[in-house]
Each structure stands twice: as C-alpha cells, then as structure tokens.
Design a protein around this motif. Structure first.
Motif, short mmCIF file in Angstrom:
data_model
loop_
_atom_site.label_atom_id
_atom_site.label_comp_id
_atom_site.label_asym_id
_atom_site.label_seq_id
_atom_site.Cartn_x
_atom_site.Cartn_y
_atom_site.Cartn_z
N MET A 1 0.85 -1.17 0.00
CA MET A 1 0.00 0.00 0.00
C MET A 1 0.90 1.24 0.00
O MET A 1 1.79 1.37 0.83
CB MET A 1 -0.89 -0.04 1.26
N ASP A 5 -2.70 5.83 -0.62
CA ASP A 5 -3.76 4.89 -0.24
C ASP A 5 -3.90 4.82 1.27
O ASP A 5 -5.01 4.75 1.80
CB ASP A 5 -3.46 3.49 -0.79
N LEU A 6 -2.78 4.84 1.98
CA LEU A 6 -2.79 4.78 3.44
C LEU A 6 -3.48 6.02 4.02
O LEU A 6 -4.31 5.93 4.93
CB LEU A 6 -1.37 4.65 3.98
N ASP A 8 -5.66 7.91 2.50
CA ASP A 8 -7.08 7.84 2.15
C ASP A 8 -7.82 6.86 3.07
O ASP A 8 -8.94 7.12 3.50
CB ASP A 8 -7.24 7.43 0.69
N GLU A 9 -7.17 5.75 3.39
CA GLU A 9 -7.80 4.75 4.26
C GLU A 9 -7.98 5.25 5.69
O GLU A 9 -8.95 4.92 6.36
CB GLU A 9 -6.93 3.48 4.27
N LYS A 10 -7.06 6.09 6.17
CA LYS A 10 -7.09 6.56 7.56
C LYS A 10 -7.69 7.96 7.73
O LYS A 10 -7.75 8.47 8.84
CB LYS A 10 -5.66 6.58 8.15
N GLU A 55 -16.75 8.68 -2.30
CA GLU A 55 -15.49 7.94 -2.18
C GLU A 55 -14.63 8.14 -3.41
O GLU A 55 -15.14 8.31 -4.51
CB GLU A 55 -15.77 6.44 -1.99
#
Length: 182
Positions: A1, A5-6, A8-10, A55
């Motif tokens: 990742m 992306d990290l 966006d995920e957090k 999203e």
C-alpha cells in the motif's frame, strides 16, 4: 500500500477528531478542559466549514459559510453522512488567541493568525529585538500545536477506550438536535 492509499484509508480518524472537537466546543459553550494542562481553553468554530461525501474520484465537497448560527447546514450535512474535513476556528489559551483553519485528513494547520503580543509592536531592528520577536513567534506556534496535540490525545484516549460508545451517542444526539433546529 502506498502513502496516498494509506492516507485515504485513515482519513476518517482526522474527520472524526474534527467533528468531536466541534461537539466538545459546543458542549460547554466553547470551553474545553485540558486535563493534561489542568486548564480550560476556548475553542469556537466559526464562519467556514468544508464537508466531504463520496469515495475516491467521486468525492465531492460542500462548503458552509456564515455566522456560527448559520453553520446548522453543516450539522445537517453530518446527519446526512457527510464528513467534516476542514474548519475555521478561534482558539484561546490563557491570554493568547489564534485564528486558524484545520484540515482533518492530514491534520494540518492552515491560515494560522498568531496572537498579538507586546513584541509585535516593537519597531527595533536590532538583532536582539528581531531574535526576541522570532523566539516569541516560535513559542506561540509551539503552544497552539501542543494544544491541538493535547486535544488529539484526549480524543484518542476516548476513541480507543471503553467510553467511546457513550460519547458517540452524545455526538449523534447533538447532530440530530442541530438537524431539527435547521
């Protein structure tokens, strides 16, 4: 990742923190007690908020501007599932007052207006006077960052602790109450 992306995920964590801050600021009329410092601070959300919904590439932004009473639109947005991404606030600690914007995803300060101080009005260009103003400015910046760190620590302790469900219930009631008054 990868890093993007990290982030966006957090991103939810910063958005939850900013929403919690707004709730806490209204819970006691703009006053929040900092247990770590043993003192109250003033935190007032004002004039401008940005909410996001959707999203990925379908993410859209909603900007709410106006007087504090007009930010009910932002509370209605929260009730509809939008996430608080950026807010302008007034933070007062002791005799110092900062105006700043806070962006949730990267937990970054924007447009920080430092407090007016005695050193701000000094006209001297001697090296000692310039150094003094610089050190005072750095100290005030450190104070606002430390204050936000203490608030984030309070949030994290609550968020990962057993009291989160109860706090979340209070936040949801606050959001619903704001929606009803709109």
């Amino acid at each position: 990742m990868d890093l993007v992306d990290l982030i966006d995920e957090k991103r939810f964590l910063g958005q939850e923190f900013l929403t919690w801050l707004w709730f806490k600021s209204e819970e006691r009329g703009g006053t929040i007690f900092l247990p770590e410092a043993g003192e109250d601070i003033q935190l007032v959300f004002e004039k401008h908020m940005m909410l996001e919904y959707g999203e990925g590439e379908n993410r859209e932004k909603l900007i709410c501007r106006g007087l504090m009473t007009e930010l009910q639109e932002a509370r209605t947005g929260l009730a509809m599932g939008k996430k608080l991404e950026q807010a302008r606030m007034l933070l007062t600690r002791g005799e110092y007052e900062w105006n700043l914007s806070f962006k949730a995803t990267l937990m970054e300060f924007r447009n920080v207006k430092p407090p007016k101080t005695m050193g701000s009005s000094e006209e001297g260009n001697e090296p000692e006077a310039v150094e003094g103003r610089l050190l005072e400015h750095l100290s005030l910046h450190e104070m606002v960052v430390r204050t936000m760190d203490q608030l984030f620590r309070m949030f994290l302790d609550l968020r990962i602790g057993s009291g989160w469900e109860q706090e979340l219930g209070r936040i949801c009631s606050w959001v619903r109450k704001g929606k009803e008054t709109h």
